[in-house]
Scaffold this active site. Structure first.
Site, PDB file in Angstrom:
ATOM      1  N   GLU A  63      -6.873  -0.835  13.816  1.00 43.14           N
ATOM      2  CA  GLU A  63      -6.906  -2.025  12.954  1.00 43.14           C
ATOM      3  C   GLU A  63      -7.148  -3.286  13.776  1.00 43.14           C
ATOM      4  OE1 GLU A  63      -2.756  -1.558  11.252  1.00 43.14           O
ATOM      5  OE2 GLU A  63      -3.956  -1.843   9.466  1.00 43.14           O
TER       6      GLU A  63
ATOM      7  N   ASN B  71      -2.400   0.102  -0.218  1.00 38.85           N
ATOM      8  CA  ASN B  71      -1.104  -0.032   0.446  1.00 38.85           C
ATOM      9  C   ASN B  71       0.025   0.181  -0.552  1.00 38.85           C
ATOM     10  OD1 ASN B  71      -1.734  -1.189   3.279  1.00 38.85           O
ATOM     11  ND2 ASN B  71      -3.068  -2.285   1.868  1.00 38.85           N
TER      12      ASN B  71
ATOM     13  N   GLU C  95      -1.635   4.170   1.916  1.00 33.45           N
ATOM     14  CA  GLU C  95      -1.164   3.691   3.218  1.00 33.45           C
ATOM     15  C   GLU C  95       0.296   3.311   3.096  1.00 33.45           C
ATOM     16  OE1 GLU C  95      -3.531   0.630   5.004  1.00 33.45           O
ATOM     17  OE2 GLU C  95      -5.355   1.854   4.960  1.00 33.45           O
TER      18      GLU C  95
ATOM     19  N   GLU D 143     -10.371  -0.470   2.553  1.00 31.49           N
ATOM     20  CA  GLU D 143      -8.972  -0.728   2.189  1.00 31.49           C
ATOM     21  C   GLU D 143      -8.951  -1.831   1.148  1.00 31.49           C
ATOM     22  OE1 GLU D 143      -6.351  -1.714   5.432  1.00 31.49           O
ATOM     23  OE2 GLU D 143      -4.621  -1.892   4.090  1.00 31.49           O
TER      24      GLU D 143
HETATM   25  P1  C2E Z   1      -2.351  -4.090   6.311  1.00 28.75           P
HETATM   26  O1  C2E Z   1      -2.282  -3.037   5.283  1.00 28.75           O
HETATM   27  O2  C2E Z   1      -2.063  -3.691   7.699  1.00 28.75           O
HETATM   28  O3  C2E Z   1      -3.783  -4.730   6.175  1.00 28.75           O
HETATM   29  C1  C2E Z   1      -4.530  -5.215   7.216  1.00 28.75           C
HETATM   30  C2  C2E Z   1      -4.352  -6.689   7.352  1.00 28.75           C
HETATM   31  O4  C2E Z   1      -4.982  -7.118   8.549  1.00 28.75           O
HETATM   32  C3  C2E Z   1      -5.034  -7.461   6.254  1.00 28.75           C
HETATM   33  O5  C2E Z   1      -4.302  -8.662   6.042  1.00 28.75           O
HETATM   34  C4  C2E Z   1      -6.371  -7.827   6.858  1.00 28.75           C
HETATM   35  O6  C2E Z   1      -6.957  -8.961   6.285  1.00 28.75           O
HETATM   36  C5  C2E Z   1      -5.939  -8.080   8.271  1.00 28.75           C
HETATM   37  N1  C2E Z   1      -7.033  -7.889   9.204  1.00 28.75           N
HETATM   38  C6  C2E Z   1      -8.038  -6.996   9.120  1.00 28.75           C
HETATM   39  N2  C2E Z   1      -8.852  -7.084  10.179  1.00 28.75           N
HETATM   40  C7  C2E Z   1      -8.350  -8.044  10.973  1.00 28.75           C
HETATM   41  C8  C2E Z   1      -8.749  -8.611  12.232  1.00 28.75           C
HETATM   42  O7  C2E Z   1      -9.740  -8.226  12.844  1.00 28.75           O
HETATM   43  N3  C2E Z   1      -7.949  -9.591  12.736  1.00 28.75           N
HETATM   44  C9  C2E Z   1      -6.845 -10.046  12.098  1.00 28.75           C
HETATM   45  N4  C2E Z   1      -6.136 -11.020  12.659  1.00 28.75           N
HETATM   46  N5  C2E Z   1      -6.447  -9.545  10.910  1.00 28.75           N
HETATM   47  C10 C2E Z   1      -7.187  -8.556  10.358  1.00 28.75           C
HETATM   48  P2  C2E Z   1      -3.884  -9.146   4.601  1.00 28.75           P
HETATM   49  O8  C2E Z   1      -4.977  -8.834   3.629  1.00 28.75           O
HETATM   50  O9  C2E Z   1      -3.396 -10.512   4.715  1.00 28.75           O
HETATM   51  O10 C2E Z   1      -2.704  -8.151   4.273  1.00 28.75           O
HETATM   52  C11 C2E Z   1      -1.513  -8.202   4.978  1.00 28.75           C
HETATM   53  C12 C2E Z   1      -0.616  -7.083   4.586  1.00 28.75           C
HETATM   54  O11 C2E Z   1      -0.180  -7.221   3.238  1.00 28.75           O
HETATM   55  C13 C2E Z   1      -1.289  -5.742   4.631  1.00 28.75           C
HETATM   56  O12 C2E Z   1      -1.338  -5.289   5.946  1.00 28.75           O
HETATM   57  C14 C2E Z   1      -0.360  -4.942   3.764  1.00 28.75           C
HETATM   58  O13 C2E Z   1       0.772  -4.519   4.481  1.00 28.75           O
HETATM   59  C15 C2E Z   1       0.075  -5.968   2.733  1.00 28.75           C
HETATM   60  N6  C2E Z   1      -0.714  -5.725   1.501  1.00 28.75           N
HETATM   61  C16 C2E Z   1      -1.960  -6.115   1.192  1.00 28.75           C
HETATM   62  N7  C2E Z   1      -2.312  -5.687  -0.042  1.00 28.75           N
HETATM   63  C17 C2E Z   1      -1.253  -4.988  -0.510  1.00 28.75           C
HETATM   64  C18 C2E Z   1      -0.976  -4.286  -1.728  1.00 28.75           C
HETATM   65  O14 C2E Z   1      -1.805  -4.169  -2.636  1.00 28.75           O
HETATM   66  N8  C2E Z   1       0.266  -3.701  -1.849  1.00 28.75           N
HETATM   67  C19 C2E Z   1       1.206  -3.775  -0.856  1.00 28.75           C
HETATM   68  N9  C2E Z   1       2.389  -3.188  -1.047  1.00 28.75           N
HETATM   69  N10 C2E Z   1       0.979  -4.431   0.310  1.00 28.75           N
HETATM   70  C20 C2E Z   1      -0.238  -5.027   0.475  1.00 28.75           C
HETATM   71 MG    MG Z   2      -2.150  -2.371   8.907  1.00 26.97          MG
HETATM   72 MG    MG Z   3      -2.982  -1.265   5.141  1.00 30.97          MG
END
Ligand code: C2E
Ligand code: MG
Ligand code: MG
Length: 566
Positions: free
Chosen positions: A246, A127, A159, A68
């Protein structure tokens, strides 16, 4: 923006944004303040973003099966800012459209780069926010990212969130159907937190569900989260969707997910999201989950014994001591249900007469929640009617009587495990078959496309041939094509008239149509041109061997009129 692949084109609107903030005064925003719109616009103009990649790992092979892409803001003062600190603001202002397009292009190009470097055909998930999906040019944006990078659509997964699906379902079906036509995959992120249900999910053309990490977090402690996750996995499989869990942080969570047939996991336990070079290093070293851990989780045979009499439970445990089963015991139906929510159980053996809930009622509930389990009753009491009803409706597989014979009981339990394993294996095979069928369908479509292309090519070749033949007829120089046997295979109008042939020359041997000295020269050394007279006109005849630039053979004769009369 820092990435391993070459830089992508600037974000759309970047120049205009740069014009708004030409002098770039130093930023003095406190760490915890929300970014201002100006700050965000400048971030876009100055391309202060980077993609990190988090692996998705197969629960059956333990290998990385995809990744991802997650965006981060490389803030000049605050350092790396996570997306939940700026994505919502970008959605409000619409800046997310420009950022989203950059994310798509970068992720596709990086993925194609890894494929070209021989690091496997892994798909990348990107995403998409609701605002992006509702924008008019989302199809063009996705298609352009694929086109520019050369990434095949099947390697891109989009996603999206449940809220996008429930907000305007008709519109969502239309948008997703168009996106699917591009050939990309679609998954629902953070599943279980929105307001959709699994029956509702059926309406959308989806490929995968990602179980939200809120469920995974407490899966080993909170029985209801465990049963929700299990229910999501089972029902998603019935809808032929892949399930990704996840936020998997611990071995215990991973074990439970493997035991419950989850397809893939993503989480800190295997790897945090990392910058492209670190992800590439993971691919190169072939990082994977230990295969013996996976098989140990799958193989554990679990038996649940439910009886309100403590001494019966102890006696049963004693005779099962030497078996390899994991044995769980409950002294009431309610405790049995609690254990079933927390553990994957293969075989259940229950008493009939228990306070609160009878064994028949209990096993009926078990059948609803865990239809795959094999359920048996061990009772001295026989209310024949209720027991036979339960057997007839499939809630009870076997009825065993108390007092029992140890050997007989052990043999029945062993047989129940085997039955469970056959049923599970059949289910797995059916799922594999469905996946293989889907892949086969895809290959067939690709093949049909290729065949259509091939048929088109043949038609084009035929048309070209006819054009060339016609052009050949109009060339004023006599031309004669002769095959390796000495038979005339082609001739133009000028040749037919020069030779005064009444009938077409094609198909006849040169000895039948051309003078003897020319035939002699033809069969000898043709290095020098040959002077000869045909039907009263002098020609210099030269030859060219065919087949240098096409799959033809033989010789082409060119008759140059020398003007010298015979
Ligand atoms: P998401 O798409 O559900 O991505 C998974 C999030 O969970 C990611 O946070 C990841 O770092 C985190 N994560 C993964 N494994 C674990 C784990 O074992 N424990 C915990 N506590 N967290 C974990 P991140 O990178 O901070 O991203 C947060 C959200 O931001 C993403 O949730 C997604 O909804 C959004 N996002 C990230 N990149 C993009 C993008 O390019 N475009 C858009 N529209 N949204 C994005
Ligand atoms: Mg997610
Ligand atoms: Mg995601």
């Amino acid at each position: 923006m820092h990435e391993a692949a070459p830089p992508v084109a600037p974000l759309p609107g970047a120049a205009a944004c740069a014009d708004d903030t030409p002098a770039s005064p130093p930023l003095t925003i406190p760490d915890d303040a929300d970014p201002t719109q100006d700050e965000l616009r400048r971030a876009i103009a100055e391309e202060q973003f980077v993609l990190h990649y988090q692996p998705k790992v197969s629960c059956s092979t333990g290998k990385i099966t995809g990744m991802e892409a997650l965006v981060r803001w490389e803030h000049p003062l605050r350092g790396l800012v996570p997306p939940d600190r700026f994505i919502a603001q970008m959605e409000e202002s619409g800046l997310i459209i420009a950022l989203g397009a950059w994310v798509l292009r970068s992720a596709c190009r990086q993925t194609r780069g890894w494929q070209a470097a021989g690091l496997g055909g892994l798909p990348v998930a990107v995403n998409l926010s609701g605002r992006q999906l509702q924008s008019d040019n989302i199809f063009e944006t996705v298609a352009a990212a694929l086109g520019e990078s050369g990434l095949e659509p099947k390697f891109l997964e989009l996603e999206l969130t449940e809220s996008f699906l429930v907000h305007d379902p008709e519109q969502a079906v239309a948008t997703l159907t168009r996106l699917k036509q591009l050939g990309v995959k679609i998954s629902v992120d953070d599943f279980g937190t929105g307001y959709s249900s699994l029956s509702y999910i059926k309406r959308f053309p989806l490929d995968a569900l990602k179980v939200d990490r809120a469920f995974v977090r407490d899966i080993t402690a909170d029985p209801s989260d465990a049963s929700i996750t299990r229910a999501i996995i089972n029902l998603a499989h019935n809808l032929k969707l892949t399930v990704v869990a996840e936020g998997v942080e611990t071995e215990a969570q991973l074990g439970l997910l493997i035991a419950n047939d989850c397809d893939m996991i993503q989480g800190y336990y295997f790897s945090r999201p990392v910058a492209a070079p670190a992800f590439e290093a993971m691919l190169r070293e072939g990082k994977s989950l230990a295969s013996d851990f996976i098989s140990s989780q799958r193989a554990e045979r679990t038996l649940l014994l439910v009886d309100d009499e403590e001494y019966i439970l102890s006696a049963l445990k004693r005779i099962l001591r030497r078996s390899n089963y994991r044995v769980l015991t409950a002294d009431s139906a309610l405790q049995g249900l609690r254990l079933l929510a927390e553990n994957r159980v293969d075989v259940v053996v229950s008493d009939q007469r228990m306070p609160g809930m009878t064994g028949v009622e209990f096993l009926r509930r078990v059948k609803e929640i865990h239809p795959d389990s094999v359920r048996m009753m061990l009772s001295g009491y026989t209310d024949l009617k209720s027991v036979t009803d339960a057997i007839n409706e499939g809630a009870i597989y076997k009825f065993l009587t108390k007092p029992w014979d140890d050997e007989h009981l052990l043999a029945n339990i062993e047989e129940a495990f085997r039955r469970k394993e056959i049923v599970s294996e059949n289910r797995r095979l059916m799922r594999d078959l469905a996946q293989t069928n889907a892949r086969l369908g895809q290959v067939n479509d690709e093949l049909r496309g290729l065949l259509d292309d091939g048929a088109l090519q043949v038609k084009r070749d035929e048309a070209t041939l006819r054009v060339v033949q016609e052009m050949l007829q109009h060339v004023p120089v006599p031309l004669i094509g002769i095959d390796s046997e000495g038979m005339i295979a082609a001739s133009n109008l000028a040749a037919e008239s020069a030779c005064g042939a009444a009938a077409p020359m094609i198909g006849r041997f040169i000895g039948e149509c051309l003078p003897a000295d020319l035939v002699g020269w033809f069969h000898g050394d043709r290095a020098q041109a040959c002077d000869c007279v045909i039907a009263g006109t002098a020609y210099q005849v030269s030859s060219r061997a065919m087949g240098r630039r096409s799959a033809s053979g033989g010789v082409l004769l060119m008759l140059d009129q020398t003007g010298v009369p015979a």
